[in-house]
Design an enzyme around this catalytic site. Structure first.
Site, PDB file in Angstrom:
ATOM      1  CG  HIS A 176      -1.993  -1.038   1.139  1.00  0.00           C
ATOM      2  ND1 HIS A 176      -3.318  -0.727   0.969  1.00  0.00           N
ATOM      3  CD2 HIS A 176      -1.929  -2.391   1.150  1.00  0.00           C
ATOM      4  CE1 HIS A 176      -4.030  -1.839   0.915  1.00  0.00           C
ATOM      5  NE2 HIS A 176      -3.211  -2.870   1.017  1.00  0.00           N
ATOM      6  CG  ASP A 189       0.130   9.247   1.182  1.00  0.00           C
ATOM      7  OD1 ASP A 189       0.054   8.017   1.336  1.00  0.00           O
ATOM      8  OD2 ASP A 189      -0.560  10.069   1.807  1.00  0.00           O
TER       9      ASP A 189
END
Ligand code: ADP
Ligand code: G6P
Length: 465
Positions: free
Chosen positions: A162, A370
């Site tokens: 992720h 991110d």
């Protein structure tokens, strides 16, 4: 006796988190984007979910939650310290996020990482039916694919990361580097958020282990391990439906009233994490107040920061710095009863988040790095009125998809200020057009499509290119 399942999710966190209260223990939604994204997928597949319940101590018995069978894995306090806070969140997390804070290395953490990963592999092996699909998630469990294959060669094993996957030079700093890479290569398919990450991975396999690859399929002892990019998403209907209710519309109006009806409400919603760029966002806001470009009470910033990983040193230091900066801005620019910054170190319910999204004129998502950033996608989905504007860091995975946001380089304070001012000043028609384009994109690229695209490749017969 455990009922075996054909579809098993394995993630460090269960979708619910055990909370100790005066009345005893209770379960609440777990923090972070992984759980937000995976819940609808696990529910749709009527799957089992193997994960940690968030508290130190023995594992509670398996139980059902919202159509998902949960199989808790226990972590002792030493495991929490060395596996979760240490190897996962003090070494791997910063290293994979461009080392925006220096990774810490401790030789005792590697053993804990290995032991806990083996515990997850054992649990998954006990839950999966013959020939089942097992989908392992994220940086805490990178050894599990190979460990599970050794225990259960009959399974289809997928792994999805992720967070970003670092360039080779950074990955090479990791003391467990070869073991981690071999661990990941135990999967049939390794998924990443970005193409570049998948390419880093494939090149690393050659660089570190001398493995051959063709396209993005790596040859591991005659077995083809595929790597690919699968940008994760949300279920946009959830936010759309919340935003359409009278309660949320009324709550959004009430929030603005409670804030003194500012002309411009700027919002930040993040886990309190040093990758999220909360400090630089506050810094940009302060400079714009200092030079008089923005003024209070016409403009207000609301920063919601979910408590996160509080016993890890960098997180503790970040909290101190953020709270000092909030105090400084408020000391200089607030009026009695009208703070310049509303700082909320709290976790919010989904309806309250939806109301905040609907109330905000500008959403600031400014991470230094991110993997994706689901908050950006949730904000777009919630704006069914097609109002609002999104300031988005180029270093969030979401920036590759949400091209009609006000993109900025978070390392350049002037660029952040400029993007914020452009977002504040956007005309109604231009703002609507940008929102519509991004909403259309999100509806076509939802979390269901993400899961399907990964699972279709995972379950397809192996095809050597
Ligand atoms: P990360 O996975 O790093 O936390 P994301 O932006 O991808 O970052 O996902 C964060 C998830 O957590 C989103 O679904 C968001 O709605 C949720 N979230 C963030 N802050 C809060 C908060 N204060 N209260 C409740 N949920 C939050
Ligand atoms: C990110 C990570 C997840 C993690 C979440 C919350 O989304 O990718 O793996 O679960 O943050 O962090 P926590 O340490 O509380 O699980």
């Amino acid at each position: 006796m455990t009922k075996r399942s054909d579809f098993v999710v394995v993630a460090n966190r269960l979708p619910v988190d055990e909370e100790a209260t005066v009345e005893g223990r209770r379960w609440r939604a777990s923090p972070g984007g992984l759980v937000t994204a995976l819940c609808p997928v696990a529910r749709a597949h009527r799957g089992a979910w193997v994960g940690w319940g968030g508290a130190a101590g023995p594992a509670p018995d398996p139980f059902d939650h919202d159509g998902i069978q949960l199989y808790p894995v226990g972590l002792s306090s030493a495991d929490v310290e060395c596996f979760y806070e240490g190897q996962s969140n003090s070494t791997i997390w910063p290293l994979y996020h461009d080392a925006v804070e220096p990774p810490a290395f401790d030789r005792t953490w590697g053993d804990a990482y290995r032991t806990v990963n083996a515990r997850f592999a054992d649990a998954a092996a006990g839950v999966a039916a013959r020939g089942a699909t097992v989908w392992i998630h994220d940086y805490q469990l990178q050894l599990v694919p190979a460990m599970l294959r050794a225990r259960r060669p009959d399974l289809r094993i997928g792994f999805f990361l992720h967070i970003p996957f670092p360039p080779i030079e950074l990955f090479m700093q990791m003391p467990l580097r070869a073991e981690i890479l071999r661990g990941l290569l135990g999967a049939d398919l390794v998924g990443f958020q970005q193409k570049l990450a998948a390419q880093n991975f494939v090149r690393l396999a050659r660089h570190l282990l001398g493995l051959r690859y063709r396209g993005t399929t790596i040859d591991v002892d005659g077995r083809g391990v595929r790597a690919g990019a699968f940008p994760i998403s949300i279920d946009p209907k959830e936010m759309e439906q919340l935003a359409a209710t009278e309660e949320i519309k009324a709550r959004a109006r009430q929030i603005r009233t409670e804030l003194g009806n500012p002309k411009t409400l700027i919002l930040g919603v993040d886990r309190l994490d040093y990758t999220k760029g909360i400090e630089l966002r506050l810094g940009a806001f302060r400079e714009l107040l200092e030079d008089g470009t923005l003024t209070v009470p016409e403009t207000t910033l609301v920063q919601v920061a979910t408590p996160s990983r509080e016993r890890v040193e960098h997180y503790d230091m970040l909290r101190t710095r953020v709270e000092r900066e909030v105090g400084r801005i408020n000391g200089d620019f607030s009026r009695v009863g009208i703070p310049a910054v509303h700082y909320l170190h709290q976790s919010y319910s989904r309806p309250e988040l939806a109301a905040l999204y609907c109330a905000a004129d500008v959403m600031m998502v400014t991470p230094l790095r991110d993997g994706m950033n689901l908050v950006a996608k949730e904000y777009i989905a919630a704006r069914i009125d097609q109002g609002g504007a999104l300031v988005l860091s180029e270093f969030a995975g979401a920036a590759n998809e949400l091209r009609h946001a006000f993109l900025c380089n978070p390392h350049d304070p002037d660029a952040v200020k400029e993007a914020l001012l452009r977002a504040i000043g956007v005309g109604r028609a231009d703002g609507r057009r940008r929102m519509q384009i991004m909403q259309r994109y999100l509806r076509a690229h939802d979390v269901d499509r993400w899961a399907r695209s990964f699972l279709e490749i995972l379950q397809a017969p192996e095809a050597h290119e």
